[in-house]
Scaffold this motif. Sequence first.
Motif: not given
Length: 644
Positions: A603-608
């Motif tokens: 699960v990715m969010r803002d490149g992380e």
Amino acid sequence: MSMMRGGGGPPQKAMAFGPSLKRILRLMAPDKLRIAWVVFLAAISVGLSVVAPKILGQATDIIFNGVVGQMLAKEFPAGTSKEAAVVGLRAAGQGQIADMLNGMNVVPGVGLDLGALGIVLMIVLGLYIVAFFFNWSQGFITTGIVQRAMYRLRRDIENKLDRLPMSHFQQESRGDVLSRVTNDIDNFSQTLNQTLTQLLIAVLTVVGVLGMMFSISPLLAGISLLTVPIIAALTVVIAKRSRVQFMMQWKSTGDLNGHVEEMFTGHEVVKAFGQQDAAIEKFKVSNDELYESSAKAQFISGIIMPSMNFVSNLNYVVVAVLGGIQVASGILTIGSVQAFIQYSRQFSQPMAQIGSMINLLQSGVASAERVFDLLDAPEQSPDHHPAETLERVVGRVVFDHVNFGYTQGEHLIKDLSLVAEPGETVAIVGPTGAGKTTLVNLLMRFYEIDSGTITIDGVDTAKLTRDDLRSQFGMVLQDAWLFGGTIRENLAYGKLGATEEEILSAAQATHVDHFVRSLPDGYDTVLTDDGGGLSQGQRQLMTIARAWIANPGILILDEATSSVDTRTEVMIRQAMNRLRRDRTSFVIAHRLSTIRDADLILVMRDGEIVEQGTHEQLLEHKNFYYDLYMSQFGDPLVEEVELA
């Protein structure tokens, strides 16, 4: 498709004409021996053409001497010498006629010598025929030189496009790039064909004619030379002004092509959102800019020939008057003056041609600079040497503290680490802009990471050649790409030399065979470059079959079933499950229902990576993935999160 992005153009300030011209000459350097042969043939052709008028002047003298000889027979008895006739005319007070007669080769009482006249005319005819042959030969060879140079240029452009980074094509309009490799190269080629030979002939003609003019009359030749600085000054002034307009003309051409290409590609979207009027208005603006720059360029360049002709006509008048005076004074014969007048016209004409050709070169060099600008664009970093190889891919993929940003100093992927074990299916989910597709692009080395490492079976991907690395992957993208060709050729694109059995097996496994056999020509059905005639779902099925034929070690699936109906999706998922067996697979998921059976969900969010685990584990945690899932399948009051 980028609807609003303007077409890329050449630099606002053009390159210097001289350096660009030198680069063009270097482009033709492999044919330097042929070029030397062209110069030799052109020199012979020009030399013969330049000598002919002087010999033709002798024919005029023969005719005039015969006429005058018959006229003198009425005033002097037969056998009178020219010297005696001159003395007699002076005694009779006809000094000017005596001076003219003194400069002629005339015998009183002797008429036209037809034999001598015929010999001179035959010599002149022979000179012109031989000159034509040599001129045609050098033109034929020059055409070959130019076409070979354009072949090498197009080859270099094709190789350059393969070495350009993905970022270049995202920054430039596709229409402008196409304009550079088509319109600009065609204009460059036509300019070389039109000017190379003519400039050579014109320069050699000026030199040869000038030499003949000085051999006839240094005074008249000196007067004719006064036109050179005038012509040169006019050429320089006009060329500077026209060059700017030619640069604008070809930049506007690229912009217009970019707009037309975008509107044609996205015509359905344009109509769906009612943007026809806006598209037409933008086309009108671009078309008006092209019209204005083209009109100015052609008008300014068109001034050269009338200006040169005006200067040439002034020179002609002066030469005719002074030549007549010298004939009357006995300094020159009438045939010599005739030859000189013909030379003066020949001298002015190539001078005007040189000015016109130099101005025409402005357009060609402007196009060449746009092509050179593409050739000089920054390339992707070279492959590691010596490169490592992947003999047999097991499929263990490791991202170790990877950082990446499209803009320097701004990281989209931040300190990302993950491990995909051999045979695992790794699903990547997250909202728009989270970095899902970027992660796959880095894995394929479409972009180079800023720091960290990515390894496949322990081998750093940066130490592999890009071709070797990408040959290990099979990709099925959301946008199904097909090229102009048969269905069989499109399917076999995934594997060089694919057999008919492999093609049929893949087509049957991915449910392509059913709809292909319903087509009149079956697998020999010819598709357009956008797969016209097939539905979006059918095109998607064909790309899946293409990946099946490739039999890759690692799979990348970018929402491969997004364009098919529910029933077809079930069949495709079954086929993909078989294809993923014993292979590491990366699945970019938009619909979370398609990745419930994934071995690992990132699960990715803002490149992380903010969460990772199986579907059940992530739902139990009730964090970000839980919110994403519930926004699709849970309580409609749950805040909906837009997915990419």
